[in-house]
Design a protein around this motif. Structure first.
Motif, PDB file in Angstrom:
ATOM      1  N   ILE A 186     -10.471   9.380   0.033  1.00 16.52           N
ATOM      2  CA  ILE A 186     -10.154   7.949   0.273  1.00 16.52           C
ATOM      3  C   ILE A 186      -8.699   7.736  -0.132  1.00 16.52           C
ATOM      4  O   ILE A 186      -8.360   7.787  -1.313  1.00 16.52           O
ATOM      5  CB  ILE A 186     -11.072   7.020  -0.560  1.00 16.52           C
ATOM      6  N   ALA A 198      -5.192   8.876  -4.359  1.00 14.26           N
ATOM      7  CA  ALA A 198      -6.360   9.107  -3.498  1.00 14.26           C
ATOM      8  C   ALA A 198      -7.584   9.342  -4.377  1.00 14.26           C
ATOM      9  O   ALA A 198      -7.464   9.699  -5.559  1.00 14.26           O
ATOM     10  CB  ALA A 198      -6.118  10.317  -2.612  1.00 14.26           C
ATOM     11  N   GLU A 199      -8.722   9.125  -3.775  1.00 14.51           N
ATOM     12  CA  GLU A 199      -9.977   9.435  -4.454  1.00 14.51           C
ATOM     13  C   GLU A 199     -10.608  10.594  -3.687  1.00 14.51           C
ATOM     14  O   GLU A 199     -10.762  10.504  -2.462  1.00 14.51           O
ATOM     15  CB  GLU A 199     -10.908   8.225  -4.422  1.00 14.51           C
ATOM     16  N   HIS A 227     -16.328  10.795  -8.414  1.00 16.35           N
ATOM     17  CA  HIS A 227     -15.123  11.004  -7.614  1.00 16.35           C
ATOM     18  C   HIS A 227     -13.975  11.377  -8.563  1.00 16.35           C
ATOM     19  O   HIS A 227     -13.983  10.999  -9.736  1.00 16.35           O
ATOM     20  CB  HIS A 227     -14.726   9.749  -6.843  1.00 16.35           C
ATOM     21  N   ARG A 285     -10.030  10.803  -9.167  1.00 21.65           N
ATOM     22  CA  ARG A 285      -8.898   9.970  -8.748  1.00 21.65           C
ATOM     23  C   ARG A 285      -7.625  10.730  -9.092  1.00 21.65           C
ATOM     24  O   ARG A 285      -7.428  11.126 -10.247  1.00 21.65           O
ATOM     25  CB  ARG A 285      -8.945   8.648  -9.480  1.00 21.65           C
ATOM     26  N   GLU A 337     -15.151  13.956   1.045  1.00 19.34           N
ATOM     27  CA  GLU A 337     -14.465  12.728   1.535  1.00 19.34           C
ATOM     28  C   GLU A 337     -13.169  12.539   0.744  1.00 19.34           C
ATOM     29  O   GLU A 337     -13.122  12.877  -0.449  1.00 19.34           O
ATOM     30  CB  GLU A 337     -15.366  11.505   1.346  1.00 19.34           C
ATOM     31  N   LYS A 350       0.840  -1.205   0.000  1.00 19.50           N
ATOM     32  CA  LYS A 350       0.000   0.000   0.000  1.00 19.50           C
ATOM     33  C   LYS A 350       0.871   1.249   0.000  1.00 19.50           C
ATOM     34  O   LYS A 350       0.519   2.255  -0.609  1.00 19.50           O
ATOM     35  CB  LYS A 350      -0.933  -0.019   1.212  1.00 19.50           C
ATOM     36  N   SER A 353      -5.237   5.839  -0.928  1.00 18.58           N
ATOM     37  CA  SER A 353      -4.816   4.556  -1.542  1.00 18.58           C
ATOM     38  C   SER A 353      -5.985   3.635  -1.851  1.00 18.58           C
ATOM     39  O   SER A 353      -6.030   2.507  -1.379  1.00 18.58           O
ATOM     40  CB  SER A 353      -3.830   3.827  -0.625  1.00 18.58           C
ATOM     41  N   PRO A 354      -6.970   4.094  -2.584  1.00 14.66           N
ATOM     42  CA  PRO A 354      -8.093   3.200  -2.859  1.00 14.66           C
ATOM     43  C   PRO A 354      -7.667   2.080  -3.799  1.00 14.66           C
ATOM     44  O   PRO A 354      -6.865   2.295  -4.698  1.00 14.66           O
ATOM     45  CB  PRO A 354      -9.110   4.125  -3.540  1.00 14.66           C
ATOM     46  N   ASN A 355      -8.171   0.896  -3.555  1.00 15.39           N
ATOM     47  CA  ASN A 355      -7.913  -0.258  -4.429  1.00 15.39           C
ATOM     48  C   ASN A 355      -6.425  -0.498  -4.687  1.00 15.39           C
ATOM     49  O   ASN A 355      -6.030  -0.891  -5.772  1.00 15.39           O
ATOM     50  CB  ASN A 355      -8.621  -0.092  -5.781  1.00 15.39           C
TER      51      ASN A 355
END
Lengths: 316, 331
Positions: free
Chosen positions: A288, A231-232, A260, A262, A286, A224, A290-292
């Motif tokens: 997020i 980020a998202e 969103h 990215r 919001e 990760k 390190s998504p996915n």
């Protein structure tokens, strides 16, 4: 690194012309390990060769410090295995089956019976344990497979696609049980799955296998971290302004179908991103981080492997 | 919220040995076989046969002793028989090594052979419970993932089929011997019938090993219970049908018959020829009758085809071992 539970050197297995395992060299410490790979990647073959359910062709392997191929019975005494497919004995009831498995592992009858009931309690099976296994639902069978795999208190348990065929609630329950084996009881868990979410949820180490080769082996944390800069971002409006500003900072970004944004911000944390949004006066709804990450790493590893294979093919 | 009420506990007890684990497989296999209703009927029939044998041995014992209840009773029925009976029994009493040994040996040969039919039916019923169902249900993977090797698994399954044959064959024969002697007029019967028992145990022991290996082989042929049961029944019935055909065509064909081969081994082990000769030469009044029987069965009694039988059975066992080696794998 702690004492490895799995150590392989040039571990290979062929099925005719197909290389199911291609010189796998690996050193895996105890913990919860996720074996990831697409269908047919060689995950199950790797497990089966380690457990000697399949003979391997060349190389060497050690499981719990013991030589695979020479100390099979001793290794399997300390290892549990829940295969992907159904493998119950027809006509048996659940508790009888788990008791029988415990006795096959060398537990005396009384201990085996008591332990079988404890494990069936642990996996959350109630009165259905007194029913014939043939009548069980997929979820019950998965629980039963887990119970028989841990009934003899192994040091390592191999779980091959343990959430296959389960509804979302059943998946969560099984994953929580597996997580508890590692976290609360110190058992090493080797989980083979093609479901990234399962592995992401419970594994500390990741081994990505494709075409019989190990593409990636690292801790989930490190993996990760490799993707830390992504980020998202969820915002209420001004998407275009924000994306233009990202572009000015040379941060690649894209607008996703869910609205969103990215962005690869290349920072070690989210502070540069937050500063930029603050300066632009766009409040985030919001963010997020390190998504996915695992999914991207997985896809990237597969893509690299595919390109490499194509290049080798072309040069030949 | 916790999904389970009971926490996982580590187990630190002592493991049992490998022979106990093999016995667990055997016990489970036997239990599974005994859950079949027809299997229980067959076993009951076999023990019923043992009871008949005990009754036969009781009467035989009474006939061989001059002052026994049965001889007294027969004499009272017909006074003319009294003189003959007294003369015969007093002679037999003087030669128990011939009378007891010969009669027990003959009876045990016929009893062992008659129980073989029931045993073959019992094996046919047990075939799916040996390896077939483990192949079809993938249970073979579970066995292979435990602290057992393939040979441990096979030994367990072999013990299952041996255990079954003890219930249908060896057990009734041995119990019949013991009870028959227990009910005999004197303790000498135990001593003089020891050879009959030894012959029975050797013949049945050998046959059980052969049938056990063949049963494992047939059971491993397919993962379909119907197929494996049909193969066993076919092997038995086609083999029986081959005997008369072989007589007319090629004699070696009969060695492909399981029943024929086992019968030849039985004749070799029990050595009935010697019993007939001893009876013919030594038993007064009945010598001619016994000679006539011996003449009629001369070829079978005097020169049992032991070599051919051993080759035939050896070949069948080798094929079955190859099948087991190739088929009994987790994958």
């Amino acid at each position: 690194m702690a004492a490895p539970i799995i150590e392989t050197v040039d571990f290979s297995k062929r099925f005719g012309a197909l290389k199911a395992l291609d010189s796998v060299t690996l050193r895996v410490a105890s913990g919860s390990i996720g074996l990831l790979g697409p269908n047919g990647a060689g995950k199950s073959t790797f497990m089966k060769c380690l457990l000697q359910l399949l003979p391997f062709d060349s190389g060497s392997a050690k499981l719990l410090g013991r030589e695979v191929g020479r100390e099979g019975r001793d290794i399997r005494k300390r290892v549990g295995y829940a295969p992907e497919q159904d493998c119950h004995i027809p006509g048996m009831v659940g508790c009888e089956y788990v008791t029988y498995c415990a006795r096959l592992c060398g537990l005396p009858f009384q201990a085996a019976r008591q332990r079988a009931h404890e494990m069936l309690d642990f996996v959350g099976m109630g009165q259905e344990r007194y029913r014939k296994i043939d009548t069980y639902s997929t979820g019950m069978k998965q629980r039963l497979k887990l119970a028989q795999a841990i009934v003899h208190d192994p040091e390592v348990v191999f779980l091959d696609e343990p959430t296959n065929g389960l509804d979302p609630r059943g998946q969560v329950q099984i994953l929580e049980l597996i997580q508890s084996l590692r976290k609360d009881h110190g058992m090493s868990v080797i989980l083979s799955s093609h479901l990234l979410h399962d592995v992401d949820r419970i594994c500390e180490q990741i081994v990505i296998i494709a075409r019989g080769r190990v593409l990636v082996h690292d801790t989930l944390q490190n993996l990760k971290a490799r993707r830390r800069g992504a980020a998202e971002v969820v915002v209420a409006g001004r998407h275009d302004d924000l994306m233009r500003e990202f572009g000015r900072n040379a941060w690649p970004c894209e607008l996703l179908s869910n609205g969103h944004i990215r962005v690869e911000h290349s920072g070690e944390d989210l502070n540069p991103l937050l500063r930029l949004m603050h300066s632009l006066e766009v409040p985030p709804v919001e963010i997020i981080p390190s998504p996915n990450a695992l999914e991207e790493m997985f896809v990237k590893a597969l893509a690299e492997n595919s390109e490499e294979s194509s290049a080798v093919g072309a040069s030949n | 919220m916790a999904l389970h009420d009971t926490q996982y506990q580590h187990w630190q007890g002592r493991h049992v040995g490998i022979w106990s684990r093999r016995a667990v497989i055997a016990g489970q296999g036997l239990k599974s076989c005994l859950q079949v209703k027809w299997m229980r009927y067959i076993i009951t029939l076999c023990w019923g046969g043992a009871l008949v044998q005990v009754v036969a041995l009781f009467f035989l014992g009474q006939l061989l002793v001059a002052d026994s209840i049965v001889v007294e009773w027969l004499s009272n029925l017909n006074p003319q028989l009294q003189a003959i009976g007294r003369a015969l029994t007093s002679w037999l009493e003087g030669h128990p090594e011939i009378s007891v040994r010969t009669s027990f040996n003959l009876l045990f040969y016929f009893f062992s052979n008659s129980l073989m039919t029931f045993t073959m039916i019992a094996i046919a019923l047990s075939i799916p419970h040996l390896i077939t169902r483990d192949l079809s249900s993938n249970a073979i993977i579970i066995y292979s993932s435990k602290a057992l090797s393939r040979s441990d698994y096979l030994l367990g399954k072999f013990a299952t089929v041996l255990g079954l044959m003890v219930l249908t064959w060896l057990g009734p024969v041995c119990v019949a011997w013991f009870m028959g002697n227990l009910l005999s007029p004197n303790w000498h019967f135990f001593w003089h019938s020891r050879l009959a028992l030894a012959h029975g145990v050797v013949f049945l022991g050998g046959s059980m090993v052969v049938l056990g290996v063949l049963a494992l082989g047939v059971s491993a042929v397919s993962s379909s219970s119907k197929t494996t049961t049909s193969i066993w029944v076919g092997l038995w019935l086609v083999g029986n049908a081959l005997i008369p055909i072989a007589k007319e065509t090629k004699p070696w064909l009969r060695n492909l018959s399981l029943s024929y081969d086992l019968e030849q081994i039985g004749l070799s082990v029990f050595q009935l020829k010697n019993d007939f000769q001893a009876a013919e030469q030594n038993i007064p009044l009945f010598g001619d009758m016994i000679r006539a029987i011996r003449e009629r069965s001369r070829s079978a009694l005097e020169t049992p085809d032991l070599t051919g039988a051993l080759v035939g059975l050896g070949l069948m066992m080798a094929i079955c071992l190859v099948i087991v080696a190739r088929k009994v794998k987790p994958e």
